[in-house]
Design an enzyme around this catalytic site. Structure first.
Site, PDB file in Angstrom:
ATOM      1  N   GLY A  17       0.824  -1.197   0.000  1.00  0.00           N
ATOM      2  CA  GLY A  17       0.000   0.000   0.000  1.00  0.00           C
ATOM      3  C   GLY A  17       0.857   1.244   0.000  1.00  0.00           C
ATOM      4  N   CYS A  18       0.282   2.340   0.450  1.00  0.00           N
ATOM      5  CA  CYS A  18       1.010   3.606   0.499  1.00  0.00           C
ATOM      6  C   CYS A  18       2.248   3.453   1.369  1.00  0.00           C
ATOM      7  CB  CYS A  18       0.104   4.700   1.063  1.00  0.00           C
ATOM      8  SG  CYS A  18       0.938   6.278   1.263  1.00  0.00           S
ATOM      9  N   PHE A  19       3.379   3.899   0.855  1.00  0.00           N
ATOM     10  CA  PHE A  19       4.629   3.695   1.587  1.00  0.00           C
ATOM     11  C   PHE A  19       4.740   4.521   2.858  1.00  0.00           C
ATOM     12  CE2 PHE A  19       6.604   6.019  -2.314  1.00  0.00           C
ATOM     13  CZ  PHE A  19       6.036   7.237  -1.970  1.00  0.00           C
ATOM     14  N   TRP A  20       3.922   5.542   3.042  1.00  0.00           N
ATOM     15  CA  TRP A  20       4.006   6.339   4.262  1.00  0.00           C
ATOM     16  C   TRP A  20       3.815   5.478   5.512  1.00  0.00           C
ATOM     17  CZ3 TRP A  20       0.046  10.585   2.505  1.00  0.00           C
ATOM     18  CH2 TRP A  20       0.627  11.404   1.532  1.00  0.00           C
TER      19      TRP A  20
END
EC number: 1.8.4.11
Length: 195
Positions: A17-20
């Site tokens: 998913g989003c790397f954040w």
């Protein structure tokens, strides 16, 4: 197969998913010295957010984790990855984000990592711990491209950003609750807070 190794450093690359959020979780794992957001798995010789975000480059948002195997094992990193960093049953999406750039993929650095990861997935499948099948893939021989600086340390630098509050801070809280021996209160950052 999951014994602690001699001091040194190794790398692992996970997409989920989003790397954040993935980066934010692994920045709080003891034994991790660096967790860099970036892009892996595409056919192009470079990757930037604007093109990866189209979903047409084949890259996935990913995190390259540098760790000391004498302090945290690859198997323990996999436990964190499958338990709190993302949902391994969601195909080409995580939470509100959809597209192949948000896929669940382990980018194995070598045959040993590939074997350990496949064994781990097989064990999870056999145990039926998830209500749906695990869709995580394993890829090898892929280049990691660091993301732009504004994506690095995003969770730590933007703790009140609504996306972070809703999607990612709960992951860090789950890490602390489920893996207290692995949890580090102070994250390892890519950039200094003054950048």
């Amino acid at each position: 197969m999951d014994e602690k190794a001699a001091p040194g450093s190794e790398t692992a690359i996970f997409a989920g998913g989003c790397f954040w959020g993935v980066q934010g979780v692994f920045q709080h794992v003891k034994g991790v010295s660096k967790a860099v957001s970036g892009y892996t798995g595409g056919a192009k010789d470079d990757a930037v957010y604007e093109t990866v975000g189209t979903g047409r480059t084949g890259h996935a948002e990913s995190v390259e984790i540098t760790y000391d195997p004498s302090k945290v094992t690859y198997g323990q990193l996999l436990q964190v990855y499958f338990s709190v960093a993302h949902n391994p049953t969601q195909l080409n999406f995580q939470g509100p984000d959809s597209g192949t750039q948000y896929r669940s993929t382990i980018f194995a650095e070598n045959d040993t990592q590939k074997q350990i990861a496949q064994s781990y997935i097989d064990q999870l499948d056999k145990a039926k711990l998830y209500p749906a099948p695990i869709v995580t893939t394993i890829e090898t021989g892929k280049t990691f491209y660091p993301a732009e600086n504004y994506h690095q340390d995003f969770l730590t630098l933007n703790p009140t950003y609504p996306y972070i509050v809703y999607n990612d801070l709960p992951k860090v809280a789950n890490l602390k609750q489920l893996f207290p021996a692995l949890y580090s209160e102070k994250p390892v950052l890519v950039l200094s807070a003054s950048n």
